[in-house]
Design a protein around this motif. Structure first.
Motif, short mmCIF file in Angstrom:
data_model
loop_
_atom_site.label_atom_id
_atom_site.label_comp_id
_atom_site.label_asym_id
_atom_site.label_seq_id
_atom_site.Cartn_x
_atom_site.Cartn_y
_atom_site.Cartn_z
N LEU A 155 39.99 1.13 8.30
CA LEU A 155 40.36 0.78 9.66
C LEU A 155 40.04 1.93 10.60
O LEU A 155 40.33 3.09 10.29
CB LEU A 155 41.85 0.47 9.73
N PRO A 156 39.44 1.63 11.73
CA PRO A 156 39.19 2.70 12.70
C PRO A 156 40.50 3.14 13.36
O PRO A 156 41.46 2.38 13.43
CB PRO A 156 38.26 2.03 13.72
N ALA A 157 40.49 4.38 13.84
CA ALA A 157 41.69 4.88 14.52
C ALA A 157 41.74 4.29 15.92
O ALA A 157 40.73 3.89 16.48
CB ALA A 157 41.64 6.40 14.58
N GLY A 158 42.94 4.26 16.46
CA GLY A 158 43.10 3.79 17.83
C GLY A 158 42.87 2.31 17.95
O GLY A 158 43.29 1.54 17.11
N LEU A 198 38.99 -2.30 17.77
CA LEU A 198 37.71 -2.88 18.16
C LEU A 198 36.69 -1.77 18.41
O LEU A 198 35.49 -2.01 18.41
CB LEU A 198 37.88 -3.75 19.42
N GLY A 199 37.18 -0.56 18.59
CA GLY A 199 36.38 0.59 18.99
C GLY A 199 34.92 0.59 18.57
O GLY A 199 34.03 0.50 19.41
N PRO A 200 34.63 0.67 17.26
CA PRO A 200 33.24 0.79 16.83
C PRO A 200 32.35 -0.38 17.26
O PRO A 200 31.14 -0.23 17.33
CB PRO A 200 33.36 0.83 15.31
N ARG A 201 32.95 -1.53 17.53
CA ARG A 201 32.12 -2.68 17.88
C ARG A 201 32.13 -2.94 19.38
O ARG A 201 31.40 -3.81 19.85
CB ARG A 201 32.65 -3.93 17.17
N CYS A 206 39.30 5.57 23.58
CA CYS A 206 39.63 4.43 22.73
C CYS A 206 40.12 4.83 21.35
O CYS A 206 40.53 3.97 20.56
CB CYS A 206 38.44 3.49 22.62
N VAL A 207 40.09 6.13 20.99
CA VAL A 207 40.65 6.52 19.70
C VAL A 207 42.17 6.56 19.76
O VAL A 207 42.83 6.77 18.75
CB VAL A 207 40.11 7.89 19.22
N GLN A 208 42.72 6.39 20.95
CA GLN A 208 44.17 6.21 21.10
C GLN A 208 44.44 4.71 21.18
O GLN A 208 43.68 3.98 21.80
CB GLN A 208 44.67 6.86 22.39
N SER A 247 45.74 -5.21 25.88
CA SER A 247 45.79 -3.85 25.38
C SER A 247 44.38 -3.29 25.37
O SER A 247 43.66 -3.47 24.40
CB SER A 247 46.34 -3.83 23.95
N CYS A 248 44.02 -2.68 26.48
CA CYS A 248 42.67 -2.12 26.54
C CYS A 248 42.66 -1.00 27.57
O CYS A 248 43.30 -1.11 28.62
CB CYS A 248 41.67 -3.21 26.93
#
Lengths: 352, 343
Positions: free
Chosen positions: A290-293, A296-299, A307-309, A322-323
């Protein structure tokens, strides 16, 4: 008044080798009285996990942390087992994904329906009168969900009946206790459209006539938009956006919601012939990676350093998202234009 | 259902026929004189030989012989023992109930202890109770039966002198043989000290039953535990929980039957292992059952006895297995589908 309210639900799954995975992270969900709310997400986004958390059927290696899960103001998390059981018995009913495996294979359909009728509904004195009354109620329930030929199905075993009939029987069993909330966990998956329409119509009818609140868990956008008044979008265990269906469809604020809607061509009124279909790159991440934060970040086409938070949920009227960098919103944090946002919006409006 | 019954009866008849055919050919395959092997009598003269051949129809075709064999099997004319001239039919009638008795008690103990313990540890898995039950079952399953019996004898009969060493009942009690089951025979008899007789018979029963039952109990525990653990993870149990049923309602209405159905055939298969173990135990405890009788016959090369004993034991095991198989088929609604609806 919220009938069912989930606030910041996090579900940890113990994977065995001293690591835990956050299968759900800070999920928020409210279901109001007499409302049909859709819980939308791809396969693997944790929709069924939310359902399992609500009904409390969780294995030992799962653990739940939540600010609150309340039913009608009563805290479901800190409730005694017995009291929670009573609530599940009378107030909340669930229709599961797989109708055939959710019915006990060794007991006839009739007996299973009769078992779901609460004993309080039986008011006759002697046991033969009770049995007859129970049978009458069961037949009535089966008729109510649109099965006319009750004699054929009551004495059948689950493996002897077709899947759509068992789905209706699951609904009949759920209605037996006259609940306040019906949770339909992907109940129309893999059904042909006529049966699906029948079931959807049945749900809407129940909602209208009995003020039954329905949590409709699905990824079928067409079905959702036709019946649900409000929806909550789930991505990879995080709630990304929720609000009235109409406003979400008109103006999705979260890039994921937009991508989800764009991926269904039926929603794009002005889709030109031979124009490319829009989809996000990549796939939904597995629980182990799972990515941090914001997950959806990586995509995400709009993703930036922030976005890492995990973004805090913000709401405009009843529309919660939530964005960090919502679509259709004036930039607050940064003056730089989002790199990809224009591209994304361009794809949907470039046709003329 | 009727179709199922007919099919299983057919299977049973065919298997019985095959077994009878095999046992018919045995005396021809045993070493020595075929006539002696069949009749149990060593012919002393040519006239006697001719007379015996006439009786057993050895002078006629093999089909006649086979027909005669079946006829004598049905009429109870099972021949006489080569070693002590006893009538084999009477011998088996005496010995077989003793074996059956031991099998029944061992099975009873295994079911009564094994299945509830299995359920208990499967439902409460990964807690101390579960671990101790599992430990017991692994230890119990690992003991060889004959070794365990010898250890029991050493401890309880020779060292502590708590329990009797051999036999079914003390010779002091003169219980007339009626059904062959010692506990029933005592009830039917009119001896004066019935209570003491019961106590003595039970004391004789404890060690043989325990040494056979421990292994079977351990197996039953493991089967039941595994099965209930699988069932409790099934969707319909989650669905039943979500409907707010009570724990006991979920267990008795939904889990119990579904957990037992898949393991019943496995438990049934264990009965034949159980019978084998009982035969070994009979020899060790001098229990006058068919196992000990058969082993004695083998020692003495008593061919007529070996033939009949083998036939009877295999018929028993076979019919038991088929009956249990039929019952599991009949009570499991989902299994009928598998055979009627596969394409």
């Amino acid at each position: 008044m919220a009938l069912l309210e989930i606030k910041n639900l996090t579900l940890y799954i113990d994977t065995g080798d001293d690591t835990t995975v956050k299968a759900l992270e800070k999920v928020n969900l409210t279901l109001n009285e007499g409302e049909i709310r859709a819980l939308v997400g791809e396969s693997g986004s944790g929709k069924s996990l939310v359902v399992r958390c609500i009904i409390g059927a969780i294995p030992d290696y799962w653990s739940i942390k939540a600010d609150r899960i309340t039913y009608n103001g009563q805290d479901l998390l800190n409730m005694s087992y017995e009291k929670r059981r009573q609530i599940m018995r009378r107030e909340i009913a669930v229709v599961f994904q797989e109708p055939t495996s959710s019915l006990d294979p060794s007991v006839t359909i009739g007996e299973q329906i009769e078992e779901s009728i609460p004993p309080e509904f039986i008011d006759k004195g002697w046991f033969w009168e009770k049995n007859r009354q129970r049978k009458q109620i069961a037949i009535g329930l089966i008729h109510k969900v649109g099965i006319r030929d009750h004699a054929r199905y009551l004495n059948a075993y689950p493996h002897e009946i077709p899947k759509d009939v068992s789905q209706k029987i699951m609904i009949a069993m759920a209605l037996a206790s006259e609940p306040k909330i019906l949770i339909a966990d992907d109940s129309t998956r893999g059904m042909e459209s006529t049966t699906k329409t029948q079931i959807l119509r049945l749900l809407v009818k129940l909602n209208k006539t009995k003020k039954l609140a329905i949590l409709f868990v699905s990824h079928d956008l067409l079905a959702i938009t036709s019946i649900a008044q409000s929806m909550t979008v789930l991505y990879c265990g995080q709630t990304v956006e929720s609000g009235k269906t109409r406003s979400l469809l008109k103006r999705p604020l979260h890039p994921y919601t937009k991508a989800l809607l764009d991926s269904a061509p039926s929603f794009q009124v002005s889709l030109a012939p031979k124009s490319p279909l829009v989809a996000l790159d990549g796939t939904i991440p597995t629980l182990q990676h799972l990515p941090a934060g914001c997950r959806l970040g990586p995509r995400c086409p709009n993703a930036r350093k922030e976005c890492v938070q995990v973004p805090a949920p913000r709401s405009i009227q009843e529309h919660t998202y939530s964005c960090h960098f919502p679509l259709h919103m004036p930039e607050k944090l940064s003056t730089k234009p989002p790199r990809m946002a224009q591209g994304l919006t361009a794809t949907s409006y470039e046709d003329d | 259902m009727l179709k199922l019954l007919v099919r299983y009866l057919n299977l049973m008849v065919l298997t019985i026929f095959a077994l009878v055919l095999l046992s018919f050919f045995l005396p021809f395959l045993f070493p020595g004189d075929t006539l002696t092997n069949i009749s149990g009598i060593v012919a002393q003269s040519a006239e006697q030989r001719a007379a015996l051949e006439g009786v057993y129809q050895l002078d006629k075709s093999v089909f006649h012989q086979f027909a005669f064999y079946i006829e004598s099997l049905i009429t109870g004319n099972w021949g006489i023992s080569l070693s002590d001239r006893a009538n084999l039919y009477d011998d088996i009638q005496l010995a077989f109930p003793a074996t059956l008795e031991l099998v029944a008690y061992a099975l009873f103990v295994s079911i009564v202890i094994g299945i509830p313990l299995g359920f208990l540890s499967g439902l409460k898995n990964h807690n101390p109770a579960d671990f101790s039950v599992v430990t017991f079952s692994i230890v119990g399953y690992s003991f060889p039966v004959f070794w365990l019996a010898l250890i029991f004898i050493t401890i309880f009969c020779l060292q502590l002198e708590w329990l009797p060493l051999s036999g079914r009942i003390d010779l002091l009690f003169d219980v007339p043989v009626n059904t062959g089951f010692i506990l029933i025979d005592i009830a039917l008899s009119d001896i004066s000290n019935k209570y003491d007789a019961y106590l003595d018979a039970l004391r004789h029963l404890i060690l043989p039953t325990a040494s056979v039952a421990i292994v079977t109990t351990a197996l039953f525990i493991r089967f039941t535990r595994r099965s209930i653990m699988d069932v409790m993870k099934k969707d319909y149990i989650v669905a039943a929980k979500s409907r707010g049923f009570t724990q006991s309602q979920i267990f008795f209405k939904h889990a119990f039957k579904n957990a037992l159905l898949p393991i019943l055939p496995m438990l049934a298969l264990q009965v034949s292992t159980l019978i084998t173990n009982v035969m070994i135990i009979e020899t060790i405890f001098s229990w006058p059952g068919v196992g000990r009788w058969l082993i004695q016959a083998i020692y003495q090369q008593d061919y007529p006895a070996i033939r009949i004993g083998m036939l009877i034991v295999s018929l028993f095991v076979m019919s038991l297995t088929i009956t249990i198989e039929f019952i599991t088929r009949a009570i499991d609604p989902a299994r009928e589908r598998a055979e009627s609806a596969t394409i």
